[in-house]
Design an enzyme around this catalytic site. Structure first.
Site, mmCIF file in Angstrom:
data_model
loop_
_atom_site.group_PDB
_atom_site.id
_atom_site.type_symbol
_atom_site.label_atom_id
_atom_site.label_comp_id
_atom_site.label_asym_id
_atom_site.label_seq_id
_atom_site.Cartn_x
_atom_site.Cartn_y
_atom_site.Cartn_z
ATOM 1 N N PHE A 1 4.631 13.351 -8.509
ATOM 2 C CA PHE A 1 3.986 12.211 -9.173
ATOM 3 C C PHE A 1 4.959 11.079 -9.496
ATOM 4 C CE2 PHE A 1 2.553 10.326 -13.316
ATOM 5 C CZ PHE A 1 1.434 9.670 -12.834
ATOM 6 N N TYR A 2 6.227 11.398 -9.694
ATOM 7 C CA TYR A 2 7.199 10.370 -10.057
ATOM 8 C C TYR A 2 7.328 9.340 -8.935
ATOM 9 C CZ TYR A 2 8.669 13.766 -13.639
ATOM 10 O OH TYR A 2 8.716 14.669 -14.681
#
Length: 338
Positions: free
Chosen positions: A58-59
């Site tokens: 997700f980063y």
């Protein structure tokens, strides 16, 4: 650098873990570091003995894994590192692009490894507990990933204790791989996990890695950073009198010691015997050195009292309480009692 075994597993990790949420692409958030800006911090962490690296798909929506691992593949030896990445949060707007369904987990591990240009991760983690997917489906998929060799271990993050108990129960019943690591939020201003989650992890032999030791910057007494000016989570989690009173106590102890408040806040986390490793999301080499210094700092009884005296209970911080948390201040009377 100190190294500890993660829970009852045989895996040894550094007491400081390099957090990488701030590395990837500025297209995601304005406070993110690109590859050129990230490399000196990564290099410095490795030079000082860090072998534990925390990632998530997700980063920067995948760019974080790409940027960090391009640096790692260039300057480090893979077999000397313990790399973890996470799955769960939405990567795009497609129907099955989030959560912990078998479909999404299986696609996500392959996509993560492709972005990382690696054959395996050491720990593959659930970013949260997906209440919409049967836990049996999730944990069978995670077990299959371990059996396939794409991950050496599995871990979990940010959930209620009963949810972790449910995961362990189904793994025990089916003979599947169990989580060896719980990644949770803990700092002077947020200690609710000490009630149930931490004792439960200790009882079950699960290692504990801690993120947000500085309470998203509140405990440094600096709220003017780009991140805190653009990240609403800081206000959501810590915008109450108790948090600011605790921050003042941290500043007092730091002033008495002649050091930066961040060192005191980090030393408090590292003083807890149940903490296996503390994540450090440093924006500079100097910030990372603060955490290194905190490792050698032994807080006195009076300092611990000052740091802890203002703490009051609050509701749990997790994905299920976003937008619903109640600040730790008296609420005005209503109705008959107003």
């Amino acid at each position: 650098m100190e190294y500890v075994q993660l829970g009852q597993s045989g895996l040894r990790v550094s007491r400081l873990c390099l957090g990488t949420m701030n590395m990837g692409s500025k297209d995601w958030k304005p406070w993110i570091f690109n590859e050129k800006e990230s490399e000196p911090i990564i290099h410095h962490a490795l030079e000082n003995g860090v072998n534990f690296i925390d990632l998530a798909d997700f980063y920067s929506i995948g760019a974080g894994e790409e940027v960090v691992c391009r640096v790692l593949n260039r300057i480090a030896q893979r077999d000397r590192l313990v790399i973890t990445t996470k799955v769960g949060y939405a990567m795009n707007n497609h129907t099955n692009s989030y959560g912990h369904s078998r479909k999404h987990i299986m696609a996500s591990i392959d996509n993560s490894l492709k972005r990382m240009r690696m054959d395996y991760v050491d720990i593959y983690m659930l970013h949260y507990f997906d209440t919409s997917t049967p836990v049996e489906e999730t944990m069978e998929a995670m077990n299959d990933i371990v059996r396939s060799g794409k991950a050496r271990y599995i871990g979990v993050s940010t959930m209620y204790t009963w949810q972790l108990a449910k995961i362990l129960q189904v793994c025990e019943k089916r003979g599947w791989s169990k989580p060896i690591n719980m990644q949770l939020q803990l700092n002077c201003a947020y200690r609710e996990e000490e009630r149930e989650m931490i004792p439960f992890c200790q009882n079950q032999g699960i290692g504990i890695s801690v993120f947000s030791p500085l309470a998203r910057g509140i405990l440094t007494n600096d709220l003017q950073s780009t991140r805190n000016q653009t990240d609403f989570f800081t206000t959501e989690m810590y915008n109450d009198k108790a948090s600011f009173d605790i921050a003042q106590s941290v500043a007092k102890v730091a002033d008495n010691r002649g050091c930066h408040p961040a060192q005191i806040a980090q030393a408090w986390v590292l003083s807890k015997p149940y903490v296996s490793s503390m994540l450090v999301g440093a924006d500079s080499i100097e910030q990372f050195d603060s955490a290194l210094s905190a490792m050698d700092m032994e807080l006195t009884r009076d300092e611990l009292y000052e740091l802890e005296r203002n703490y009051t209970p609050c509701d749990v911080i997790n994905d299920y309480t976003v937008g619903q948390r109640i600040p730790r201040e008296p609420r005005p009377a209503k109705g008959h009692f107003a």
